[in-house]
Design an enzyme around this catalytic site. Structure first.
Site, PDB file in Angstrom:
ATOM      1  N   GLU A 157       0.832  -1.204   0.000  1.00  0.00           N
ATOM      2  CA  GLU A 157       0.000   0.000   0.000  1.00  0.00           C
ATOM      3  C   GLU A 157       0.872   1.262   0.000  1.00  0.00           C
ATOM      4  OE1 GLU A 157      -3.961   1.519   2.445  1.00  0.00           O
ATOM      5  OE2 GLU A 157      -2.481   0.287   3.472  1.00  0.00           O
TER       6      GLU A 157
ATOM      7  N   LYS B   7      -9.470   2.303  -3.304  1.00  0.00           N
ATOM      8  CA  LYS B   7      -9.893   1.682  -2.046  1.00  0.00           C
ATOM      9  C   LYS B   7     -11.272   2.191  -1.624  1.00  0.00           C
ATOM     10  CE  LYS B   7      -7.921   1.091   2.633  1.00  0.00           C
ATOM     11  NZ  LYS B   7      -6.681   1.394   3.411  1.00  0.00           N
TER      12      LYS B   7
ATOM     13  N   CYS C 127      -5.877  -3.202   1.649  1.00  0.00           N
ATOM     14  CA  CYS C 127      -5.749  -3.169   3.106  1.00  0.00           C
ATOM     15  C   CYS C 127      -7.079  -3.331   3.827  1.00  0.00           C
ATOM     16  CB  CYS C 127      -5.020  -1.897   3.536  1.00  0.00           C
ATOM     17  SG  CYS C 127      -4.381  -1.979   5.236  1.00  0.00           S
TER      18      CYS C 127
END
Length: 280
Positions: A44, A118, A155
């Site tokens: 990330e 994300k 994540c």
């Protein structure tokens, strides 16, 4: 003949500046290519520290456009050089005030196939991401790459099963999950959630975590990155929990069809019964 894809991932320590961080990842990619890898993914916001441990406006400086920013262009050159597909997670600025936690997917010929933003943005101690990022707004794309159909989930997304399933419905064979997570928060979940997602959705998952303690907080990123197959089994050993590491593994994509025929989870879905899942 087996449909085997040699895949790689990198868990890295922060170097202190973007130039050396990108250069280090380029060398890992070249080594992966020497070992025969055809796809590689990074962690990330790979070219920056995990600055979300604090809430300070100075950290907007890490943001850049995707695909027209310097890091994505440099990774396009690397893809052409190595002949590998590359998953490139960065801090994206779309326009003034519009920032996203993003991963570009670059094909083996250097073509930017698209990006994933994300969806799920945490706002808890040590992970102040809502200060920086808007929630993703371009769905769950799956990219038709030189090695097969590749998706990305970033994540904190991994705690939400809906996106994993949408990637499967969209045809993913391999999903990269670049992350930054530390020992005290979720280490007991790290080897549960991604294998469970791989089983439930019957594809391969590449779980990538940072490693080490960085300058903007006391998060202890514990590495232990890995590949997991559609039966929920680790492909080889997990990476170190303390040291930087390049992980290269052979993934037998024929296993996907074998598992889907045997377990038939997609056949037995009941979308007609799931309306309540999307009610606010």
């Amino acid at each position: 003949m087996a449909n085997v894809v040699r895949a790689a991932l990198v868990q890295a320590t922060w170097t202190g500046d973007t130039e050396s961080m990108v250069a280090k990842h380029e060398e890992h990619a070249r080594e992966a290519a020497r070992q025969g890898a055809k796809i590689i993914g990074f962690q990330e916001v790979f070219n920056a520290p995990y600055f979300c441990q604090v809430q300070e406006p100075e950290h907007y400086r890490w943001a850049e456009p995707v695909p027209d920013g310097p890091t994505t262009r440099r990774m396009q050159e690397l893809a052409r050089e190595t002949g590998m597909v590359i998953v490139v997670p960065v801090f994206e600025v779309e326009q003034s005030g519009f920032y996203y936690n993003t991963a570009a997917v670059i094909d083996a010929d250097g073509t930017v196939l698209g990006k994933y933003r994300k969806h799920h943005i945490p706002q808890v101690k040590g992970f102040w991401e809502k200060y920086y990022f808007k929630p993703g707004n371009i769905g769950w794309p799956v990219f038709d790459t030189a090695v097969g159909k590749v998706g990305v989930y970033i994540c904190y997304d991994r705690h939400f099963p809906e996106g994993w399933r949408q990637l499967g419905l969209n045809g993913a064979q391999l999903v990269y999950n670049p992350s930054a997570t530390h020992r005290g928060l979720s280490s007991h979940l790290w080897q549960l959630e991604q294998p469970a997602a791989a089983v439930a959705n019957e594809y391969f998952v590449a779980a990538i975590n940072r490693v080490g303690v960085e300058e903007y907080g006391d998060n202890d990123f514990y590495g232990t990155s890995y590949f997991v197959d559609p039966r929920g089994r680790f492909v080889g050993e997990t990476a170190s929990d303390k040291a930087e590491e390049l992980v290269v593994r052979d993934l037998d994509f024929d296993l996907i069809e074998e598992v889907r025929q045997q377990w038939a989870f997609y056949r037995d879905r009941r979308p007609d019964a799931y309306e309540g899942l999307v009610q606010p």
